[in-house]
Design an enzyme around this catalytic site. Sequence first.
Site, PDB file in Angstrom:
ATOM      1  N   LYS A 105       0.856  -1.190   0.000  1.00  0.00           N
ATOM      2  CA  LYS A 105       0.000   0.000   0.000  1.00  0.00           C
ATOM      3  C   LYS A 105       0.886   1.233   0.000  1.00  0.00           C
ATOM      4  O   LYS A 105       1.635   1.477   0.950  1.00  0.00           O
ATOM      5  CB  LYS A 105      -0.901  -0.020   1.234  1.00  0.00           C
ATOM      6  CG  LYS A 105      -1.751   1.232   1.399  1.00  0.00           C
ATOM      7  CD  LYS A 105      -2.784   1.046   2.482  1.00  0.00           C
ATOM      8  CE  LYS A 105      -3.526   2.342   2.743  1.00  0.00           C
ATOM      9  NZ  LYS A 105      -4.566   2.189   3.776  1.00  0.00           N
ATOM     10  N   LYS A 153      -2.342  -1.746  -3.782  1.00  0.00           N
ATOM     11  CA  LYS A 153      -3.154  -0.527  -3.738  1.00  0.00           C
ATOM     12  C   LYS A 153      -2.263   0.701  -3.838  1.00  0.00           C
ATOM     13  O   LYS A 153      -1.264   0.747  -3.123  1.00  0.00           O
ATOM     14  CB  LYS A 153      -3.906  -0.541  -2.413  1.00  0.00           C
ATOM     15  CG  LYS A 153      -4.679   0.707  -2.094  1.00  0.00           C
ATOM     16  CD  LYS A 153      -5.264   0.579  -0.719  1.00  0.00           C
ATOM     17  CE  LYS A 153      -5.879   1.913  -0.345  1.00  0.00           C
ATOM     18  NZ  LYS A 153      -6.313   1.966   1.001  1.00  0.00           N
TER      19      LYS A 153
HETATM   20  C1  PBG Z   1      -7.632   3.032   5.747  1.00  0.00           C
HETATM   21  C2  PBG Z   1      -7.842   3.013   4.279  1.00  0.00           C
HETATM   22  C3  PBG Z   1      -7.699   4.036   3.334  1.00  0.00           C
HETATM   23  C4  PBG Z   1      -8.122   3.533   2.117  1.00  0.00           C
HETATM   24  C5  PBG Z   1      -8.496   2.216   2.339  1.00  0.00           C
HETATM   25  N1  PBG Z   1      -8.303   1.905   3.676  1.00  0.00           N
HETATM   26  C6  PBG Z   1      -7.265   5.425   3.513  1.00  0.00           C
HETATM   27  C7  PBG Z   1      -5.847   5.759   3.691  1.00  0.00           C
HETATM   28  O1  PBG Z   1      -4.987   4.896   3.796  1.00  0.00           O
HETATM   29  O2  PBG Z   1      -5.590   6.954   3.777  1.00  0.00           O
HETATM   30  C8  PBG Z   1      -8.211   4.270   0.811  1.00  0.00           C
HETATM   31  C9  PBG Z   1      -9.239   3.761  -0.132  1.00  0.00           C
HETATM   32  C10 PBG Z   1      -9.544   4.656  -1.266  1.00  0.00           C
HETATM   33  O3  PBG Z   1      -8.933   5.701  -1.500  1.00  0.00           O
HETATM   34  O4  PBG Z   1     -10.481   4.291  -2.002  1.00  0.00           O
HETATM   35  N2  PBG Z   1      -6.312   3.056   6.171  1.00  0.00           N
END
Ligand code: PBG
Length: 342
Positions: free
Chosen positions: A211, A264
């Site tokens: 991520k 992601k």
């Molecule tokens: C929680 C989380 C996030 C997203 C998914 N889980 C936000 C982040 O990490 O700031 C983002 C999902 C999206 O942008 O569609 N940590």
Amino acid sequence: MTPATEASAPRTVQAADSPTVRPRRLRRTPALRALVRETRLHPSMLIAPLFVRPGSGIREPIESMPGQARLSPDLAAEEVSRLSALGVGGIMLFGLPETKDPIGTGASADDGIVQEAFRRIRALELPIVTIADTCMCEYTDHGHCGPLAADGSVDNDAALRRLAEIAVSQARAGADMVAPSAMMDGQVAAIRNALDAEGFTQTAIMAYAAKHASAFYGPFREAADSAPAFGDRRGYQMDPANGREAMREMALDVAEGADILLVKPALSGLDLIAAAHVRLDLPIAAYQVSGEYAMIAAAAERGWLDGRRAMLEAVTAIVRAGAGIVLTYAAGDIATWLRDER
Ligand code: PBG
């Protein structure tokens, strides 16, 4: 006279006026194109993320994500029924709690917003996989993904204890799967141990393994009210410049007991999806995040591109790269379009 060897040599593609090899032969009709299509989408490979908020009968549109809304648990359950009828494979819940505090207590509350929604959905006994995003950022008053240490950084090991409690309470409420997204070191192992100790040996873990600290989460943070109050997430999410590190994160999550690996964002991580598909033999999921969705939706609203074609092209590319599962806010739309195309 032409020597025999030359006459029997295969004809080359070079003939300037009349090529022998003509890839266009297989593009001539819709039937030919369908026959040779390499990548096909199916609703069962899609997961729809949903935002759940307190109340009842409430559908609150999210401005930065056209077509998406924050739903109260009753309407969330209705939406999951609709998605299930369309054949969508799974749903993932994010919660907007009534109150926030420094450790995100609401995330692990048995009467928390997501837990209530899972119980309602479970009661419907739908053939759809139910998944919980396992994190604290929507529940902490500072908006970071775990409790803070004295220096203002996220305390990794304190976050692990909270993530374990959150995952157990989500499993207890009926989630088939938990999806830790905090990017804390050791989070998959901590959650696996806690789930097993509580008897939830069948609750699967979809690890947000790779991520990146991405600008494409912008609309989500409005939708989930989870923007950090200070600083950013670069101290725990990965530098988008790093691909080898992403492979290492994925290998660690395999070793810690992940059942599914998630990359992601999807579109800016196609190389990682492709590498993971080749190197690792777990199911690979990819998250087409809020910004990827919003870019297409916004351009379509302005008439700058064909939203349906652009969305299908983007999700098809994510699958072509090697994702067998795609999390997308367009899951319901795509399932509807695929049904119409039959
Ligand atoms: C929680 C989380 C996030 C997203 C998914 N889980 C936000 C982040 O990490 O700031 C983002 C999902 C999206 O942008 O569609 N940590």
